[in-house]
Write a protein that holds these residues in place. Structure first.
Motif, PDB file in Angstrom:
ATOM      1  N   ILE A 118      -8.096  10.697  -0.016  1.00 49.08           N
ATOM      2  CA  ILE A 118      -7.597   9.341   0.232  1.00 49.08           C
ATOM      3  C   ILE A 118      -6.799   9.211   1.533  1.00 49.08           C
ATOM      4  O   ILE A 118      -5.952   8.324   1.676  1.00 49.08           O
ATOM      5  CB  ILE A 118      -6.751   8.814  -0.952  1.00 49.08           C
ATOM      6  N   PHE A 139      -8.988   3.052  -0.401  1.00 42.68           N
ATOM      7  CA  PHE A 139      -7.757   3.133  -1.198  1.00 42.68           C
ATOM      8  C   PHE A 139      -6.834   1.992  -0.777  1.00 42.68           C
ATOM      9  O   PHE A 139      -6.239   1.301  -1.603  1.00 42.68           O
ATOM     10  CB  PHE A 139      -7.106   4.500  -0.952  1.00 42.68           C
ATOM     11  N   ASP A 140      -6.779   1.764   0.507  1.00 35.19           N
ATOM     12  CA  ASP A 140      -5.944   0.702   1.072  1.00 35.19           C
ATOM     13  C   ASP A 140      -6.498  -0.664   0.674  1.00 35.19           C
ATOM     14  O   ASP A 140      -5.786  -1.523   0.153  1.00 35.19           O
ATOM     15  CB  ASP A 140      -5.846   0.968   2.588  1.00 35.19           C
ATOM     16  N   LEU A 190     -12.567   3.833  -9.205  1.00 36.05           N
ATOM     17  CA  LEU A 190     -11.381   4.184  -8.419  1.00 36.05           C
ATOM     18  C   LEU A 190     -10.224   3.200  -8.648  1.00 36.05           C
ATOM     19  O   LEU A 190      -9.092   3.610  -8.933  1.00 36.05           O
ATOM     20  CB  LEU A 190     -11.743   4.257  -6.924  1.00 36.05           C
ATOM     21  N   TRP A 191     -10.517   1.905  -8.548  1.00 37.41           N
ATOM     22  CA  TRP A 191      -9.440   0.902  -8.654  1.00 37.41           C
ATOM     23  C   TRP A 191      -8.770   0.927 -10.034  1.00 37.41           C
ATOM     24  O   TRP A 191      -7.536   1.056 -10.120  1.00 37.41           O
ATOM     25  CB  TRP A 191      -9.985  -0.473  -8.278  1.00 37.41           C
ATOM     26  N   MET A 236      -6.583   3.951 -10.279  1.00 36.40           N
ATOM     27  CA  MET A 236      -5.333   3.819  -9.516  1.00 36.40           C
ATOM     28  C   MET A 236      -4.313   3.008 -10.316  1.00 36.40           C
ATOM     29  O   MET A 236      -3.126   3.340 -10.369  1.00 36.40           O
ATOM     30  CB  MET A 236      -5.607   3.105  -8.173  1.00 36.40           C
ATOM     31  N   PHE A 256       1.147   4.049  -2.908  1.00 36.14           N
ATOM     32  CA  PHE A 256       0.872   5.439  -2.553  1.00 36.14           C
ATOM     33  C   PHE A 256       2.054   6.317  -2.992  1.00 36.14           C
ATOM     34  O   PHE A 256       1.879   7.355  -3.636  1.00 36.14           O
ATOM     35  CB  PHE A 256       0.648   5.551  -1.038  1.00 36.14           C
ATOM     36  N   PHE A 301      -6.496  12.065  -4.487  1.00 39.29           N
ATOM     37  CA  PHE A 301      -6.067  11.337  -5.686  1.00 39.29           C
ATOM     38  C   PHE A 301      -6.783  11.953  -6.885  1.00 39.29           C
ATOM     39  O   PHE A 301      -7.992  12.209  -6.838  1.00 39.29           O
ATOM     40  CB  PHE A 301      -6.423   9.854  -5.551  1.00 39.29           C
ATOM     41  N   CYS A 345       0.822  -1.213   0.000  1.00 35.37           N
ATOM     42  CA  CYS A 345       0.000   0.000   0.000  1.00 35.37           C
ATOM     43  C   CYS A 345       0.849   1.253   0.000  1.00 35.37           C
ATOM     44  O   CYS A 345       0.619   2.192  -0.767  1.00 35.37           O
ATOM     45  CB  CYS A 345      -0.788   0.055   1.305  1.00 35.37           C
TER      46      CYS A 345
END
Ligand code: MSP
Length: 657
Positions: free
Chosen positions: A205, A228-229, A268-269, A272, A111, A163, A107
């Motif tokens: 986030i 997010f985690d 979101l995923w 990312m 980040f 983010f 994580c």
């Protein structure tokens, strides 16, 4: 070591450990389990991830409420999810926890990468937070102090990391357009498209550090926002960025229910991942919800069904053997999978499905096929070809199963396997081996081989869903399990000369009384308003007594032709409170019979059941419908019918003396 080729990688969401698991959680585990078993049968190397989401305020609050140290609390609850998975024979490869070091490292790493690439920046967040859904809520979305989900919200005003989600509107829409099967089913994909088209805003986030969670790298005063985690778990579990993580990533399928699809897994995923230049999962699929009276099944509503409780019901009350009881639950979950909409899931519905599909259809098909093979072919697979009609039905069921799996409609896949079993039962009715035997018809061995072949093929098709039952079936066929998908439908899977075992019933029928109890059962629905309807017992009508003569001639008795029939259709007559209209197969003849059994038997209880029919009674008209025979039955204490049936499966159409 040479790096491994890409494995089939399938994931469940990781579950919050604020409360214990229920059948809804297990449903998604089962979806993955079925996919994994199916892919393994096709020869793939597989990897199945499940686990628990343990950071976040919701979990911290639950630990506080329980008066426990948070780590001890999450250790304890996480274990209950693992146990639930194990109990249902969920064959996961890794049970991943977000309080692990591996997860924290991955994580913080991701980040850092996104921050270095300029996708993460500091700003002030002023708004609301819904702890229950672990989401940030816009000012404009708060109504009467509640989030759009109806949860209480808390005010947040802090400097936080953001983010740049807004940068991914276009790439996401392009991906969806370019790869239409990426998001499934289509209804959900459309929701995602309109969600993105309304505009994506940058997303907060981080949260101020409450002493629980994953600290932002280089900034201990804050923890990473739990969603997010949590999403990072999917790649953290592959070992990324070290080792041969690419043998797993990208995931082949992320499974979940619809509430966490649009905002998290479908926007979101992937955003990312795009930001980090990592490949996207190949398919993201959301099923609907199991609803149980008061809406979505959830702990706070008190309307949950625990998987263990259902299991023990089938073991202890229905009398299903230990290893097969698991499959009753697995079967009912898979068959009821709400692919697009939501669906009811209740103890009563499970029981109906059990009686109709597992007892009547599957159990009967196995039992009849084996009994007849013993009777007509000395319990040995006869040396005769499989009839083309059966080969075609098997090929069709297999193709239907595969195409259902292609779009991950697991419920439709189960239905395809069930259709084969139903076909078989009809085939037996129409080909009527007992009649062929009587006439010395040379096609008898081919019919028996065909029946056994259909059972064998069904065993292969059902294997990803109910593996223990399939082992029991293959055992009774005197064979090892059909574990190679490519071979299903191949005659070599049922070698001529195989000695068959004696048929052993797998699924005892739940009787009428139990079904009634379940129908009226409201336990598990604590918050539902249940006003039990108390009906006054109707005054008993005296039946005119029929006294048979003390003695009759043997010849008189022999005048009545009593035959074994099988109910193939049953329908309650609406205008009558007693009559059921049945279609009964007696050998190769079909009769319509009206029977006064509606009070005690439902259509599901009857379909597939063998009965004793007085077959040469003059037809009579009852409430406008012709009845061409009578079923033998005893009276219970209220004068209602208790049907007679043979002690074991009898050749159809045979005479009763
Ligand atoms: N922790 C998040 C997921 C993070 S994934 C990176 C979470 N956890 S949860 O414990 O609430 O689990 C939600 C999931 O459990 C659903 O998406 C679904 O897979 C399953 N279900 C929970 N209740 C369910 C029903 N009543 N019906 C169907 N699925 C159910 O969200």
């Amino acid at each position: 070591m040479a790096s491994m080729s890409k494995r089939y990688y399938v994931t469940t969401p990781i579950y919050y450990v604020n409360s214990v698991p229920h059948v809804g959680h297990v449903l998604t585990m089962l979806c993955c389990d079925i996919c994994k078993r199916f892919e393994s049968m096709k020869g793939a190397e597989t990897y199945f991830l499940t686990g628990t989401d343990e950071n976040g305020l919701k979990v911290l609050e639950a630990a506080k409420d329980a008066g426990e140290d948070p780590q001890a609390f999450v250790d304890r609850i996480s274990q209950t999810f693992k146990v639930a998975a194990d109990e249902l024979g969920i064959d996961y490869d890794v049970f991943f926890r977000t309080t692990s070091d591996r997860h924290r490292e991955a994580c913080q790493k991701l980040f850092g990468i996104l921050k270095d690439k300029g996708y993460i920046y500091l700003d002030t967040y002023a708004g609301w937070y819904d702890v229950s859904a672990e989401t940030f809520v816009k000012e404009s979305e708060v109504v009467d102090g509640k989030s759009p989900d109806g949860n209480p919200v808390v005010r947040v005003e802090e400097e936080n990391y953001f983010f740049k989600l807004s940068a991914f509107e276009k790439p996401l829409l392009e991906k969806i357009e370019f790869d239409p099967d990426w998001l499934l089913p289509a209804v959900r994909r459309n929701e995602v498209v309109s969600f993105i088209q309304q505009g994506l805003r940058d997303i907060c986030i981080s949260r101020s550090n409450p002493g629980w969670g994953i600290p932002v790298p280089g900034d201990e005063s804050r923890v990473i926002y739990v969603w997010f985690d949590a999403l990072i778990n999917y790649i953290a579990a592959t070992g990324w960025p070290d080792g041969d993580w690419e043998s797993l990533w990208p995931a082949d399928v992320h499974w979940m229910a619809k509430e966490i699809f649009t905002r998290f897994h479908a926007t979101l995923w992937p955003a990312m991942l795009m930001a980090a230049d990592l490949p996207l999962p190949k398919k993201v699929v959301a099923h609907g919800w199991f609803v149980f009276r008061e809406g979505k099944m959830s702990k706070s509503k008190g309307n949950v069904i625990a998987p263990a409780e259902l299991l023990s019901y089938y073991r202890d009350v229905a009398g299903v053997k230990d290893e097969l009881a698991v499959d009753v639950v697995r079967y009912s979950l898979a068959k009821s999978l709400p692919y697009e909409g939501d669906t009811d899931y209740s103890r009563f519905e499970v029981a109906q499905m059990y009686n109709s599909d597992l007892v009547n259809d599957l159990g009967n098909a196995l039992n009849r096929s084996l009994s007849m093979a013993h009777k007509f072919c000395d319990g040995i697979v006869p040396d005769a070809p499989v009839e083309s009609e059966v080969l075609e039905a098997v090929a069709k069921a297999k193709a239907d199963f595969e195409s259902a799996m292609e779009s991950l409609r697991l419920n439709a896949a189960v239905q395809a396997a069930l259709d084969l079993v139903r076909f078989l039962n009809k085939y037996v009715d129409t080909r009527a081996p007992w009649a062929l035997a009587k006439e010395g018809d040379p096609s008898l061995p081919a019919v028996v081989r065909s029946m056994l072949f259909a059972v064998r093929s069904a065993e292969g098709l059902f294997r990803p869903v109910i593996p223990a039952t399939c082992d029991a079936i293959s055992g009774q066929l005197g064979l090892s399990g059909l574990g190679d998908w490519a071979l299903i439908g191949d005659e070599s899977t049922l070698p001529v000369g195989t000695r068959l075992a004696e048929p052993v019933p797998m699924f005892p029928r739940l009787d009428k009384k139990i079904m009634e109890e379940l129908k009226n059962d409201n336990s598990g629905a604590e918050t539902a308003e249940v006003t039990p309807k108390v009906e006054k017992a109707a005054p008993k009508k005296e039946k005119p007594k029929f006294e048979p003569p003390a003695e009759i001639e043997f010849g008189d008795f022999m005048k009545v032709s009593l035959k074994i029939g099988r109910v193939i259709e049953a329908e309650p007559l609406e205008k009558s409170d007693k009559l059921m209209k049945l279609q009964v197969k007696i050998g190769d003849e079909q009769r319509q019979i009206l029977a006064g059994i509606k009070k005690k038997y439902s259509a599901e209880d009857l379909i597939g059941r063998q009965v004793v029919v007085a077959a040469n009674l003059k037809p009579a008209k009852l409430m406008g419908h012709e009845s061409q025979g009578m079923l033998l039955a005893a009276d219970d204490e209220n004068g209602d019918a208790i049907l007679l049936m043979p002690d074991s499966e009898a050749p159809e159409g045979s005479s009763v003396h």
